[in-house]
Scaffold this motif. Sequence first.
Motif, PDB file in Angstrom:
ATOM      1  N   GLN A  73      22.608 -12.999  13.747  1.00  0.00           N
ATOM      2  CA  GLN A  73      22.461 -12.292  12.313  1.00  0.00           C
ATOM      3  C   GLN A  73      23.320 -10.777  12.819  1.00  0.00           C
ATOM      4  N   ASP A  74      22.815 -10.465  14.071  1.00  0.00           N
ATOM      5  CA  ASP A  74      23.685  -9.057  14.530  1.00  0.00           C
ATOM      6  C   ASP A  74      25.179  -9.510  14.684  1.00  0.00           C
ATOM      7  N   ASN A  75      25.494 -10.411  15.070  1.00  0.00           N
ATOM      8  CA  ASN A  75      27.071 -10.796  15.245  1.00  0.00           C
ATOM      9  C   ASN A  75      27.698 -10.845  13.881  1.00  0.00           C
ATOM     10  N   ALA A  76      26.929 -11.608  12.872  1.00  0.00           N
ATOM     11  CA  ALA A  76      27.508 -11.600  11.508  1.00  0.00           C
ATOM     12  C   ALA A  76      27.694 -10.441  10.767  1.00  0.00           C
ATOM     13  N   ARG A  77      26.546  -9.648  11.080  1.00  0.00           N
ATOM     14  CA  ARG A  77      26.764  -8.031  10.325  1.00  0.00           C
ATOM     15  C   ARG A  77      27.781  -7.222  11.087  1.00  0.00           C
ATOM     16  N   LEU A  78      28.025  -7.377  12.490  1.00  0.00           N
ATOM     17  CA  LEU A  78      29.068  -6.585  13.139  1.00  0.00           C
ATOM     18  C   LEU A  78      30.342  -7.191  12.901  1.00  0.00           C
TER      19      LEU A  78
END
Length: 288
Positions: A73-78
Amino acid sequence: MTFKTVLCVTEVEHSDQDVRTAADLCVEVGARLSVLIIKFARRRPIRPGVWPEHTADVVRLERRIREIDTISQDNARLEKRPKEIKTLLEANGAPCEVDTDYCDQACVGDVVRQRTLYADLTVIGPSLLNDDELGPLAIDASLVKSGKPVLVVPYGAKASLRPRRMLIGWDSRAETWRVVRAALHLLSGAEEVRVALVDQEATGNGNDAGQRMYIATYLARHNIRAAIDWLPSAGQSLTTTLTQHAIDTSADMVVMGACGQRPLRARIFGGVTRWIAEQPPLPLFVAR
């Protein structure tokens, strides 16, 4: 010095406010904006092949799965956030570059420091100031570890890199001379420059007239005409005294040196730290 590259550090969940502020400053002086988007890795990513020793350890396995989901999820947002910022900056008209970094909290200082080395100025906006995790780390890396100047823009402040009225908080420390040197381009373009010496009769060597002459002469040689204001604190903090004087003189920006003490909070706090913590509605140009 002129500012050709301005750095803005932001967290992936921050609002657009800091980026907008930095972009407006870049458009004003024809500088390029460099945006660094940071996301903390709350837990270290799982190395391939590292799984529970016993298949019956369901709790541990579920925790690992949740960690993987969080990282995804973090990587998708980033990945999404730079596109949003680039769209914003295209409308603003500021030339820019946007980079991201997904790192452990312990590595943030090194990541920010590396980026500040390739910028002339770092802008610390209100979102970053109010971030208790990233804010102190980014300020320390920008201000202390890189040696580059920082422009602190609290909430409600109207920032400009062409200020009309400037106030220098002066003392005899080397940090003050360095920040004035870094701000010479701003000072020379201002319509009015005032130098505030707070409680210097108590802390100086008693040669008041000589000190005023040396300050005025130094600035005059850089084509800066400055008025020297001798201010008693009357028991108030340096921040309160300077803030009130800045308001009284309608200053657009305050210039102040950051102390060189340790540990971290002492290095960036003291007068500068209290200013950052109290966030008076005035931009602060600071270096150490």
